[in-house]
Design an enzyme around this catalytic site. Structure first.
Site, short mmCIF file in Angstrom:
data_model
loop_
_atom_site.label_atom_id
_atom_site.label_comp_id
_atom_site.label_asym_id
_atom_site.label_seq_id
_atom_site.Cartn_x
_atom_site.Cartn_y
_atom_site.Cartn_z
CB SER A 122 6.08 0.19 -5.69
OG SER A 122 6.68 0.02 -4.53
CE LYS A 157 4.22 -3.75 -0.06
NZ LYS A 157 5.13 -2.91 -0.93
NE ARG A 213 5.27 -2.17 3.58
CZ ARG A 213 4.37 -3.31 3.99
NH1 ARG A 213 4.64 -3.80 4.89
NH2 ARG A 213 3.24 -2.87 3.12
#
Length: 226
Positions: free
Chosen positions: A121, A150, A52
């Site tokens: 997600s 996040k 990521r």
């Protein structure tokens, strides 16, 4: 699919591979390289790896992805790229993970083909069912606990997590604020694993943290399926 070889695991095998899902984050690196900390986590038993990168330019992202994919292969661990379908295709990653605000799951599946892993997600039962219908192989559901990793993570209750697990036939991993201490709270939810960032990469001894987390997760998932 023609004569292509299906390299993607079946649901049962994929569920096992998703047990301890590590998501990279260079925020925790200090003076270490991403390669070194990822290797340490794989030595500790990480079973699935997601790269990521929100702030890296394409050239460096690609270079890093190629290195980490080679490393993951040595450990027979699936390697997926977050969001960046172009890079995942260019480097032939094992798959892609996309969020609700990224490219729509059906479009991603059309681009990557049937043999690649597609993770999506989800925060609601509706999103989860839709993702499965559009080709998702697994779901990342969260944030289950408050998280600093996040900014855009919506809270998901444990009741919703359980409802999602019951509503779909694909594997579900919990994500968001998960630690060694709170992992046991997820037993009985139906998950097949947990996805973490700081619980592994924010720790001083990454290998030991991974080993401990894997042990606790195995016990939690075993009870989760009862």
């Amino acid at each position: 699919m023609g004569n292509s070889v299906n390299t993607k695991a079946d649901k049962a095998q994929l569920a096992k591979q998703l047990l301890l899902y590590a998501v990279t984050d260079r925020h925790w690196l200090g003076d270490r390289t991403l390669y070194d900390v990822v290797k340490e986590s794989l030595d500790g038993g990480v079973t699935f790896l997601q790269l990521r990168e929100k702030d890296l330019d394409e050239a460096h992202f690609y270079e890093e992805a190629v290195q980490l994919q080679a490393l993951a292969k040595e450990y027979h661990v699936p390697f997926v790229v977050n969001d960046n379908v172009d890079i995942a295709l260019k480097m032939n990653a094992d798959g892609v993970h996309v969020g609700q605000s990224d490219m729509e799951a059906g479009n991603v599946r059309a681009l990557i083909g049937e043999d690649k892993i597609l993770g999506v997600s989800a925060q609601t039962v509706e999103q989860a069912i839709q993702a499965e219908q559009r080709g998702a192989d697994y779901l990342g559901v969260g944030a289950i606990f408050p998280t600093g990793s996040k900014d855009d993570a919506d809270d998901v209750s444990k009741e919703t997590l359980k409802a999602i697990c019951e509503a779909v036939s694909i594997p579900v991993v919990a994500i968001g604020g998960i630690t060694l201490e709170n992992t046991p709270e997820l037993k009985g939810s139906g998950i097949c694993g947990i996805a973490v960032i700081s619980a592994i990469y924010g720790q001083k001894n990454i290998k030991a943290a991974s080993e401990q987390l894997k042990k606790v997760t195995e016990a939690t998932v075993a009870e989760s399926k009862l």
